[in-house]
Scaffold this active site. Sequence first.
Site, PDB file in Angstrom:
ATOM      1  N   ASP A  64      -5.860   0.604  52.959  1.00 29.69           N
ATOM      2  CA  ASP A  64      -5.634  -0.035  54.318  1.00 29.69           C
ATOM      3  C   ASP A  64      -5.692   1.179  55.349  1.00 29.69           C
ATOM      4  OD1 ASP A  64      -3.117   0.719  53.877  1.00 29.69           O
ATOM      5  OD2 ASP A  64      -2.212  -1.242  54.846  1.00 29.69           O
ATOM      6  N   TYR A  66      -4.562   3.607  58.627  1.00 23.53           N
ATOM      7  CA  TYR A  66      -3.420   4.252  58.741  1.00 23.53           C
ATOM      8  C   TYR A  66      -2.919   3.244  59.933  1.00 23.53           C
ATOM      9  CZ  TYR A  66      -5.470   8.620  57.167  1.00 23.53           C
ATOM     10  OH  TYR A  66      -5.982   9.648  56.365  1.00 23.53           O
ATOM     11  N   PHE A  77      -9.352   7.546  55.275  1.00 26.40           N
ATOM     12  CA  PHE A  77      -8.834   9.033  55.442  1.00 26.40           C
ATOM     13  C   PHE A  77      -9.177   9.699  56.704  1.00 26.40           C
ATOM     14  CE2 PHE A  77      -9.561   8.330  50.514  1.00 26.40           C
ATOM     15  CZ  PHE A  77      -8.419   8.509  50.249  1.00 26.40           C
ATOM     16  N   HIS A 186      -4.829  10.266  43.241  1.00 32.61           N
ATOM     17  CA  HIS A 186      -5.068  10.131  44.607  1.00 32.61           C
ATOM     18  C   HIS A 186      -4.528  11.302  45.345  1.00 32.61           C
ATOM     19  CE1 HIS A 186      -4.262   8.704  48.827  1.00 32.61           C
ATOM     20  NE2 HIS A 186      -4.963   7.452  48.505  1.00 32.61           N
TER      21      HIS A 186
END
Length: 224
Positions: A64, A66, A77, A186
Site C-alpha cells: 500500500d 507510503y 516505492f 523484499h
Amino acid sequence: MGMLTGDWLTELSPEFKKPYYAELFRFVKKEYDTKQIFPPADDIFNAFHLTPLKEVKVVIFGQDPYHNEGQAHGLCFSVKPNVDIPPSLVNIYQELHDDLGCYIPNNGYLVKWAKQGVLLLNTVLTVQAHAAFSHRNMGWEKFTDAAIEVLNKEDRPMVFILWGKPAQMKKSMLTNKNHLILEAPHPSPLSAYRGFFGSKPFSKTNDFLVKNGLEPIDWQIENR
C-alpha cells in the site's frame, strides 16, 4: 477520487460496474472527505496513467502507499522529489548500483521508470495518514488483481518482479509463458539481506528485454 483514462480504462471499465467497486468508491470518497488520505486523490491511478497498458514492459508490485506526509504519489516505492528516500528504496538503489553500476541518486522520484514501461503498481491504492494497511481488504485488491489478469493475457514479452511474500502471492495468476517472473525477498531493511541483495533484477530484466528485441530500461534515476 481521480479517474482512470486511456487503454487501461478500456480494459478495466467492467470493474466499475461491479458491486465491490461501488462499495470501494463510497468508502474511499468518505475517507477523503473526513480524514487525511494518501496519495492525493488525483494521484490514485498514476501508475496506470504514466504507464499505459500498451507500453508495459516490466511490472513491480508494492503493497500500500507510503503513509507519511508528502511521500506517496501513486507509484509503488517512489516518493515525490525533495522527500527523504525511504529505507526500502535505499536498498533498491544499492542493488541497482551493485548490479548495473548506476550511481545512487539524491531523490526517490521514479517517474522516469514509469515512463519507460515499468508499471509501479501497489496492490492497495490508498491509505490513511500514519496508519499502514488501513485500506486493506476494502476492495482495492480485487481491482488490482483485475489489472494483473489483463497483463497476464498480454502475449508480448513482459517481466514481473516479485519482491517479498505479498507480491509473490500473485505468482499463481501469472501463467503466460511469454513472461519472465523474477522473485526475491523484499528490499525492506528487515529482509533485504536474505537474498534481495545480489538478486540482480535489473540486469536480468534488461537481458530478457534485449533478447526479445525490446529496448532495455535506463534504470538510472538522475540527481535533481
